[in-house]
Motif scaffolding. Structure first.
Motif, PDB file in Angstrom:
ATOM      1  N   CYS A  85      29.308  38.673  28.360  1.00  0.00           N
ATOM      2  CA  CYS A  85      28.849  37.737  29.392  1.00  0.00           C
ATOM      3  C   CYS A  85      28.533  36.376  28.791  1.00  0.00           C
ATOM      4  O   CYS A  85      27.887  36.297  27.747  1.00  0.00           O
ATOM      5  N   PHE A  86      28.967  35.335  29.473  1.00  0.00           N
ATOM      6  CA  PHE A  86      28.752  33.975  28.987  1.00  0.00           C
ATOM      7  C   PHE A  86      28.175  33.103  30.098  1.00  0.00           C
ATOM      8  O   PHE A  86      28.329  33.397  31.290  1.00  0.00           O
ATOM      9  N   ASP A  87      27.519  32.017  29.657  1.00  0.00           N
ATOM     10  CA  ASP A  87      27.027  31.025  30.611  1.00  0.00           C
ATOM     11  C   ASP A  87      26.957  29.676  29.901  1.00  0.00           C
ATOM     12  O   ASP A  87      27.549  29.504  28.821  1.00  0.00           O
ATOM     13  N   LEU A 102      27.369  44.015  27.950  1.00  0.00           N
ATOM     14  CA  LEU A 102      27.292  45.213  28.784  1.00  0.00           C
ATOM     15  C   LEU A 102      28.403  46.158  28.366  1.00  0.00           C
ATOM     16  O   LEU A 102      29.337  45.772  27.659  1.00  0.00           O
ATOM     17  N   TRP A 103      28.282  47.376  28.819  1.00  0.00           N
ATOM     18  CA  TRP A 103      29.421  48.290  28.628  1.00  0.00           C
ATOM     19  C   TRP A 103      29.577  49.129  29.874  1.00  0.00           C
ATOM     20  O   TRP A 103      28.619  49.310  30.629  1.00  0.00           O
ATOM     21  N   TYR A 104      30.785  49.551  30.126  1.00  0.00           N
ATOM     22  CA  TYR A 104      31.024  50.391  31.298  1.00  0.00           C
ATOM     23  C   TYR A 104      31.506  51.750  30.824  1.00  0.00           C
ATOM     24  O   TYR A 104      32.210  51.878  29.819  1.00  0.00           O
ATOM     25  N   PHE A 123      35.908  43.135  29.569  1.00  0.00           N
ATOM     26  CA  PHE A 123      35.724  42.122  30.605  1.00  0.00           C
ATOM     27  C   PHE A 123      35.040  40.904  30.004  1.00  0.00           C
ATOM     28  O   PHE A 123      34.153  41.028  29.146  1.00  0.00           O
ATOM     29  N   ILE A 124      35.448  39.749  30.439  1.00  0.00           N
ATOM     30  CA  ILE A 124      34.781  38.503  30.070  1.00  0.00           C
ATOM     31  C   ILE A 124      34.143  37.963  31.345  1.00  0.00           C
ATOM     32  O   ILE A 124      34.841  37.574  32.285  1.00  0.00           O
ATOM     33  N   THR A 125      32.822  37.994  31.368  1.00  0.00           N
ATOM     34  CA  THR A 125      32.087  37.587  32.561  1.00  0.00           C
ATOM     35  C   THR A 125      31.508  36.188  32.361  1.00  0.00           C
ATOM     36  O   THR A 125      30.880  35.910  31.342  1.00  0.00           O
ATOM     37  N   ASN A 131      41.292  41.676  26.128  1.00  0.00           N
ATOM     38  CA  ASN A 131      40.499  41.215  27.260  1.00  0.00           C
ATOM     39  C   ASN A 131      41.166  41.636  28.563  1.00  0.00           C
ATOM     40  O   ASN A 131      42.398  41.619  28.677  1.00  0.00           O
ATOM     41  N   ALA A 132      40.340  41.993  29.543  1.00  0.00           N
ATOM     42  CA  ALA A 132      40.877  42.362  30.849  1.00  0.00           C
ATOM     43  C   ALA A 132      41.572  41.150  31.474  1.00  0.00           C
ATOM     44  O   ALA A 132      41.092  40.020  31.361  1.00  0.00           O
ATOM     45  N   GLN A 133      42.708  41.409  32.126  1.00  0.00           N
ATOM     46  CA  GLN A 133      43.496  40.342  32.727  1.00  0.00           C
ATOM     47  C   GLN A 133      43.164  40.223  34.216  1.00  0.00           C
ATOM     48  O   GLN A 133      43.175  41.227  34.928  1.00  0.00           O
TER      49      GLN A 133
END
Lengths: 198, 535
Positions: free
Chosen positions: B208-210, B184-186, B98-100, B34-36
């Motif tokens: 992505c989470f909500d 998503l992907w980048y 990324f964890i959004t 995971n991105a820090q």
């Protein structure tokens, strides 16, 4: 012997494949380069000069290649016009080292004189290189540059020939293809971005 | 040149050389880190929207050349990849994930550390696209520099991007919380070289989470979470004998590889527990279409629930599915229950699309051809049955169907994708990203028709900025997994001669946006155009 192909890795890999088939052993370096080799056939420019396609035309240069033939009444006039326009834009923006090359798809009929006339009529400058040659060898050059269609019927019809423009930077072994049907300004942006970025 | 001609002939016979044979399923499935988050930094050119109510989080990402192990029987492979600047070294085939959290803006500084003197395929000039995000133009990874934005970043340069992560419609007081992504992907998006750069490895994920899709299987929808929520990035590659990537930059039909990777590893395995797992599958191939099935050792297809497309959770799950057809860049998320199987059972994730070349699969979209035996990407080894608090509820993300009332009066546009003289044209025109093919007004209903007239080729068409509600496919109501009332898509697959009608509303962000084929070799050969959204 001058090698007919540019890609040393590919030579080594293929040579060693052949050696392996013959029961020989060997190792080779892998560079992760392009799976691509360009023919080195002798071609003739609009002045009648004999040139080796890879050694004399491509090697070490940033190149912009199109396919055309002088009697084309299809897309050539428009596509060549777009490229001439792009060339002028490039010259004004630091692209003077770019080598613009037109390759005849009708080499059996297109003589150096025909190419000279085409160059003049199309507004190409004196640095522009126009090439003709032996039909079978030009055909191989065309296919090696990716200006081909996977549909064999379309691929065999000269009237449906590729309007693609091949961009190459031999020093960096960097290649791409864009559309010759785009406006000269869009073509010029791709050329400058790719070929003069470094 | 005696001898040379013979060698040339031999070269052609062996072109292309097949990749080396590798023993499948010997290494475990890698999960990218995971991105820090990093401390806030002074940004250049970006600020979160004034509508954002939460403070942004910050990331720094470096695009670099590095060596990774694709398979234990291969030497290390030189790739290009994204690395989290918070770690000194990455050995991952994928970028950090990324964890959004929806509603929390994210700022990312992308630094291009690729070698400026790089030799070979790939172009070390980058513009980074967060595929599927609803975002400002400056941060969309436009394919070339345009107007005031200079997203194309040279080696040694950095560029800041802002992802507001706000619901579409936020700026007009009509935020649509049903319009949220989940996977998503980048990836790189630079004009003329996207295929080469993505193939070299410039790919990463964004989950992505909500408050519904919480990432906690005891809360919200209770979908499988944590270690049981697994990204599955599917890619094909071609390798030389020493494990280096091989690519033909002058073959514009579409690349097909003969080595199959999941999350950057060749045919790995995953030991699973006897419970439900969520698999977020991304078709990360340049030109290969995939139909992913989970099969037994004898090849019998096992059922799962599809819960999401590339545009987020569907209205409800599609249960008892066996096939997930995905064009390049599409995502399908499934929940698979391993508790049905005895410990020690072996299953495989396989693709069975019959695709001879980059033009696309044999057959049609409605009736694609499949191979009798699939290509296995990933092996599952089932462990003991364990407690499983996760569930797949009947309602996932409730959709509003307000758009249906707006269809009759919508502005209508048509986009015809054709091939002329070996190059791509859209509505008869070749690309010029300085001249938009259409201009539409912000927040106005649009019904766009996409028609494939390109003579037997397949094209996954991607529209930036907003998801689409597919209305019809060839005049008929589409299947549930692309029906606009049930799910959204950010890519619509045009098989030969297909015609798709889709509803859009471009909200919040005026600017210039791309439409393109996501078979990236087609995209690079100018199968791309742009449209303007004006206030």
């Amino acid at each position: 012997m001058s090698l007919p192909n540019k890609n040393v890795f590919f030579y080594l890999a293929a040579t060693l494949s052949l050696l392996a088939l013959n029961g020989c052993n060997g190792g080779h370096l892998a560079t992760g380069k392009n799976l691509r080799s360009l023919p080195n056939y002798v071609v003739t420019d609009q002045h009648g000069n004999k040139l080796r396609f890879y050694d004399d035309v491509i090697a070490g240069h940033a190149v912009v290649l199109q396919f055309m033939y002088t009697r084309c009444d299809g897309i050539c006039p428009a596509a060549t016009g777009n490229l001439v326009s792009a060339r002028r834009i490039c010259l004004g923006q630091g692209g003077s080292d770019l080598r613009f090359i037109s390759i005849s798809l009708d080499p059996a009929r297109d003589t150096p004189e025909d190419l000279t006339d085409y160059s003049r009529i199309s507004g190409m400058d004196n640095e522009w290189i126009l090439l003709t040659g032996k039909p079978a060898e030009i055909e191989e050059i065309r296919k090696a540059l990716g200006a081909k269609d996977p549909d064999p019927v379309l691929d065999s019809q000269r009237s449906s020939h590729s309007a693609g423009i091949v961009l190459g930077n031999d020093k960096y072994d960097r290649w791409a293809m864009i559309s010759g049907l785009s406006p000269g300004s869009a073509i010029a942006r791709s050329i400058l971005r790719i070929l003069t970025a470094i | 040149m005696p001898g040379a001609a013979g060698l040339t002939k031999a070269l052609r016979l062996s072109d292309p050389l097949p990749s080396p044979g590798l023993t499948p399923f010997v290494s475990p499935l890698p999960i990218p880190m995971n991105a820090q988050q990093v401390a806030p930094f002074q940004t250049v050119g970006v600020t979160p929207s004034r509508f954002a109510t939460q403070s942004p989080i910050y990331h720094k990402i470096i695009a670099e050349e590095r060596l990774v192990s694709l398979h234990p029987q291969l030497p290390l492979t030189r790739i290009w990849g994204y690395r989290d600047a918070a770690v000194p070294v990455s050995t991952s085939g994928l970028g950090p994930t990324f964890i959004t959290t929806f509603g929390v803006p994210m700022i990312m500084r992308l630094t291009n550390a690729l070698p400026p003197d790089h030799v070979g395929f790939g172009h070390p000039f980058l513009t980074t696209h967060m595929h599927g995000a609803h975002l400002e133009q400056r941060s969309d990874g436009f394919a070339e520099n345009i107007g005031p934005f200079r997203p194309v970043t040279a080696p040694g340069e950095s560029y800041d991007l802002c992802y507001n992560n706000l619901d579409p419609g936020f700026s007009t007081g009509e935020p649509d919380s049903s319009d949220r992504p989940s996977t998503l992907w980048y990836h790189d998006h630079v004009l003329d070289f996207t295929a080469q750069n993505v193939y070299r490895g410039l790919v990463g994920l964004n989950l992505c989470f909500d408050q519904l899709d919480t990432g906690d299987e005891t809360q919200g929808l209770q979908l499988p979470s944590g270690a049981f929520d697994v990204p599955i990035c599917l890619q094909d590659r071609r390798l030389d004998a020493l494990g280096q990537l091989v690519y033909d930059p002058l073959d514009h039909n579409g690349f097909l590889g003969d080595v199959f990777l999941v999350n950057g590893a060749v045919q790995p395995f995953l030991s699973v527990q006897g419970r439900k797992y969520r698999f977020r599958m991304l078709n990360g191939c340049n030109a290969r279409f995939l139909n992913m099935r989970i099969v037994s050792a004898s090849g019998a297809a096992q059922t799962y629930s599809q819960i999401a497309t590339e545009s987020g959770l569907m209205q409800g799950p599609l249960r008892d599915q066996t096939d997930s057809f995905m064009s390049p860049a599409q995502r399908n998320e499934i929940v698979f229950d391993f508790s049905r199987f005895a410990p020690g059972t072996v299953l495989y994730l396989e693709n069975n699309v019959d695709q001879p070349d980059g033009r696309g699969p044999r057959g049609t979209f409605d009736n694609p051809r499949f191979t009798p035996v699939g290509t296995r990407f990933l092996k599952f080894i089932v462990g003991d049955r364990v407690a499983d608090p996760s569930r797949v509820p009947d309602i996932l993300r409730p959709f509003t169907l307000d758009y249906l009332a707006e269809v009759p009066a919508a502005n209508r546009l048509q986009f015809q994708f054709s091939r002329r003289n070996g190059v791509w044209v859209i509505n008869g025109e070749s690309v010029d990203l300085h001249n938009p093919i259409a201009t539409v007004r912000l927040n106005t209903p649009q019904v766009w028709t996409f028609k494939n007239n390109s003579g037997g080729w397949w094209h996954p068409i991607h529209v930036h900025l907003e998801y689409m509600h597919v209305l019809t496919r060839n005049g008929r109501t589409p299947a549930l997994n692309e029906r606009g009332a049930f799910c959204r898509r950010d890519i619509v697959t045009l098989g030969p001669n297909d015609e798709i009608e889709a509803f859009f509303k471009f909200r919040d962000y005026p600017g210039r946006w791309l439409i393109h084929c996501h078979t990236t070799e087609h995209e690079d050969a100018f199968m791309m155009t742009c449209f303007d959204v004006i206030a």
